[in-house]
Design a protein around this motif. Sequence first.
Motif, short mmCIF file in Angstrom:
data_model
loop_
_atom_site.label_atom_id
_atom_site.label_comp_id
_atom_site.label_asym_id
_atom_site.label_seq_id
_atom_site.Cartn_x
_atom_site.Cartn_y
_atom_site.Cartn_z
N LEU A 183 0.56 -1.41 -0.11
CA LEU A 183 0.05 0.08 -0.10
C LEU A 183 0.98 1.31 0.25
O LEU A 183 0.68 2.27 -0.23
CB LEU A 183 -1.17 0.34 1.17
CG LEU A 183 -1.55 -1.12 1.40
CD1 LEU A 183 -2.53 -1.72 2.22
CD2 LEU A 183 -2.70 -1.20 -0.26
N HIS A 201 -5.07 8.08 1.32
CA HIS A 201 -5.99 7.37 2.31
C HIS A 201 -6.85 8.13 3.57
O HIS A 201 -6.77 9.35 3.43
CB HIS A 201 -5.14 6.38 3.59
CG HIS A 201 -6.77 5.92 4.15
ND1 HIS A 201 -5.87 5.81 5.49
CD2 HIS A 201 -7.44 4.74 3.69
CE1 HIS A 201 -7.09 5.16 5.88
NE2 HIS A 201 -8.18 4.60 5.56
N ALA A 220 -8.71 -4.77 11.51
CA ALA A 220 -8.83 -3.20 11.03
C ALA A 220 -9.44 -2.57 9.71
O ALA A 220 -10.63 -1.67 9.79
CB ALA A 220 -7.32 -2.09 11.15
N HIS A 247 -13.27 -0.86 9.86
CA HIS A 247 -13.04 0.11 9.86
C HIS A 247 -13.78 1.01 8.47
O HIS A 247 -13.76 2.65 8.87
CB HIS A 247 -11.38 1.11 10.21
CG HIS A 247 -11.10 0.87 10.99
ND1 HIS A 247 -11.72 0.22 12.18
CD2 HIS A 247 -11.39 2.41 12.04
CE1 HIS A 247 -11.04 0.45 12.99
NE2 HIS A 247 -10.57 1.38 12.99
N HIS A 301 -10.78 7.62 16.44
CA HIS A 301 -10.54 6.25 15.72
C HIS A 301 -11.01 6.52 14.73
O HIS A 301 -11.12 6.54 13.25
CB HIS A 301 -12.50 5.96 16.48
CG HIS A 301 -12.16 5.17 17.58
ND1 HIS A 301 -11.48 3.36 17.69
CD2 HIS A 301 -12.56 5.36 18.84
CE1 HIS A 301 -11.74 3.00 18.66
NE2 HIS A 301 -12.23 4.15 19.35
N ARG A 302 -11.17 8.09 14.05
CA ARG A 302 -11.80 8.13 12.33
C ARG A 302 -11.21 8.92 11.68
O ARG A 302 -9.39 8.58 11.95
CB ARG A 302 -12.76 10.22 12.54
CG ARG A 302 -14.16 8.66 13.82
CD ARG A 302 -15.28 8.78 13.74
NE ARG A 302 -15.53 10.44 13.92
CZ ARG A 302 -16.59 11.12 14.51
NH1 ARG A 302 -16.42 10.64 16.00
NH2 ARG A 302 -16.96 12.62 14.15
N LEU A 350 -5.61 0.01 17.93
CA LEU A 350 -6.02 -1.40 17.23
C LEU A 350 -5.37 -2.76 18.04
O LEU A 350 -5.44 -3.89 17.10
CB LEU A 350 -4.28 -1.07 16.46
CG LEU A 350 -4.20 0.13 14.98
CD1 LEU A 350 -2.85 0.51 14.93
CD2 LEU A 350 -6.02 0.11 14.54
N THR A 391 -15.84 3.70 13.56
CA THR A 391 -15.38 4.89 12.42
C THR A 391 -16.82 5.72 12.89
O THR A 391 -16.76 7.14 12.65
CB THR A 391 -15.42 5.08 11.23
OG1 THR A 391 -16.02 4.27 10.81
CG2 THR A 391 -14.14 4.21 11.09
#
Length: 452
Positions: A67, A74, A92, A96, A202-203, A228, A402
Motif C-alpha cells: 500500500l 488514504h 482494522a 473501519h 477512531h476516525r 488497533l 468510525t
Amino acid sequence: MAPSETSWDRIAHTRATQKKTHVSFPQLKYPSLRDSGLRDPVQWLSGKALDDGAEGLWRVHDKLYDLTSFVEKHPGGEEWLELTKGTDITEAFESHHLNPIVEKILCKYYVREAKTPRNSPFTFKEDGFYKTLKKEVYQELKKNQKDDSKKTNLITDGLFISLLCSSAFACWSQNYWLIQFWYTVSSICLALLIVACHNFIHRKTNWRMFLFNMSMWSYRDFRVSHVLSHHLYTNTLMDLEISALEPILLFNPRKDKPLYARLGFITEFCFFPFIFIISFAKRFFSIFFREGFLKNHYRWHDLLGFLLPLWMWLVTGSPFTKILVTWLWIVCTGSLLFYLIGVNAAHHHPDAIKDGDQPRDETPDWGAHQVEALLDRKDINGNLFTVVTLFGEHALHHLFPTLDHAVLKNLHPLFIEVCEKYKANYRTSTQFQMVIGQIKETMRTHFKTIDN
Ligand code: HEM
C-alpha cells in the motif's frame, strides 16, 4: 465434545503456565514481546510484525498488499497505514470501512498470497454475524440522513472550554475551598474530555483528536493501544490495554494470580493517577534509547499537554510553583478518573470472555466475539452526554468504531434484531453492577467453561 469443567480448568492452567499458545485459542502462538520491555504501542506493533507473516507489507486475510503508494491517498489519513506497515490489518480493515468500495480499491495493491496462517482467531464470513450486520448498518445509514454528530462536537468543545476556565479559576482563587472546588471541576473536565476525544481518535484525521494530548498522553499511542489493539483483539492476549497493566493488574483469569493482583481493585487507586504522566515520560525517554524513535514516532503534538500550564500562566500570571502544583494535581486526578471510568466501562466483568475462558468457537466470528467480550450499561446508554463521556453504547461502538457516538442509538433496533438472528450473546448491565463485576474480575482465578 467440549471438555468438562475440571478438564478445561486443567488444560487452561497448563497452557497459561507454559505460555506457548493463547489459552482460549491454542492454535495461536503466544504473542512475541507481550511480557517484556515497556509494553508500549511501539513494542506491540513490533511483536505483531514478528507474528503476522506480513513480510514487511500489509496483510488482509491471506493476501499481502503493497500500500506504499496508497498511504498518502488514504481518506482515513496516512497514520493508520504508516503505523501498521508489516502487520496483518484484517480486523482494522473490516471494521473501519462500511462502504464495500474499499475492497475494490484494495485489490489494486495485491502482491501475493501469505505463506503462513493468520495469527488471529477471528473470521469474517460473508453470511456470518458481523458481515451481515455491517451490510444492514450500511443500508440503514444511507436511509437515515439525520446527523446528530454536531451534538457530540458541542459536548467535546464545551468540556474543553470548561477545562480552560476551571483550570484558570483554580490558579486565580486565593480561598482554599475555592481552589479545591475549581481544581476538582478541572480534573473532572479533563477526564471527561479525554473520553470524549476518543470518539474522534477512531476516525479520519481531525483536529478534535489532538485535544486528547491535553492529558500528556499521546493520541497516536492511543490509536495503537486502544484502536488497533484493544478494539480489534478485545480481551485476548493481544489486547494491549490488558497486558500494559500487567503484572500489577491482571484482568485475565489465572490460577496463580498473586495476592497483590487479586487486590488490584484497591492498588489501582495508587497507580492510576500517574499513568498520564508515565505515558508521556515513556514516549519522551524513548527518543534517547530507541533508534529512529524521534523520526518515526515522536511528533509535534507530543508537546500539546504543556499548553494547559502555559494557558494557566498566561491568563492568571500566578507564580510558577503554583501553576506547576495545580496543573500536576489536575493531570493526576484526571488520570485516576479516566482509568476508573475505563476499567468499569464494559469489559472487566466475569461475564465478559477473557483469555483463559473456554470459547464457544475457537475461530469465532469477529463481531460475535466483540459482543461476548463486553456488557453494555443500560443506565449510561440513555443519554448522549453519558454515552460520549463514559464510553457508552459500547457494543455498537466496538463494532463500528468510525461512527459518531450520537449515531449509534439509531442502530440499536437493527443490532438487536441481528443479534437475535445469530444468537449473539449480547448482555446488558448497570454501572453499579459493572463496578462490582470489576472487583470480582480482578480477584477471579477460575477459568469459565461454556456452560457457566
Ligand atoms: C489499518 C488499516 C486501516 C484503518 C485503521 C483505516 C481507517 C480508516 C478510517 C478511520 C477511515 C475514515 C472512516 C470514516 O470517517 O467514515 C477510512 C476511510 C477509508 N479507507 Fe481506510 N483504513 C485502513 C486501511 C485501508 C485500506 C487497506 C484501504 C484500501 C486500500 C482503505 C481505504 C479507505 C477508503 C476508500 C476510505 C473512505 C471510505 C468512505 O468514505 O466510505 N483503508 N479508513
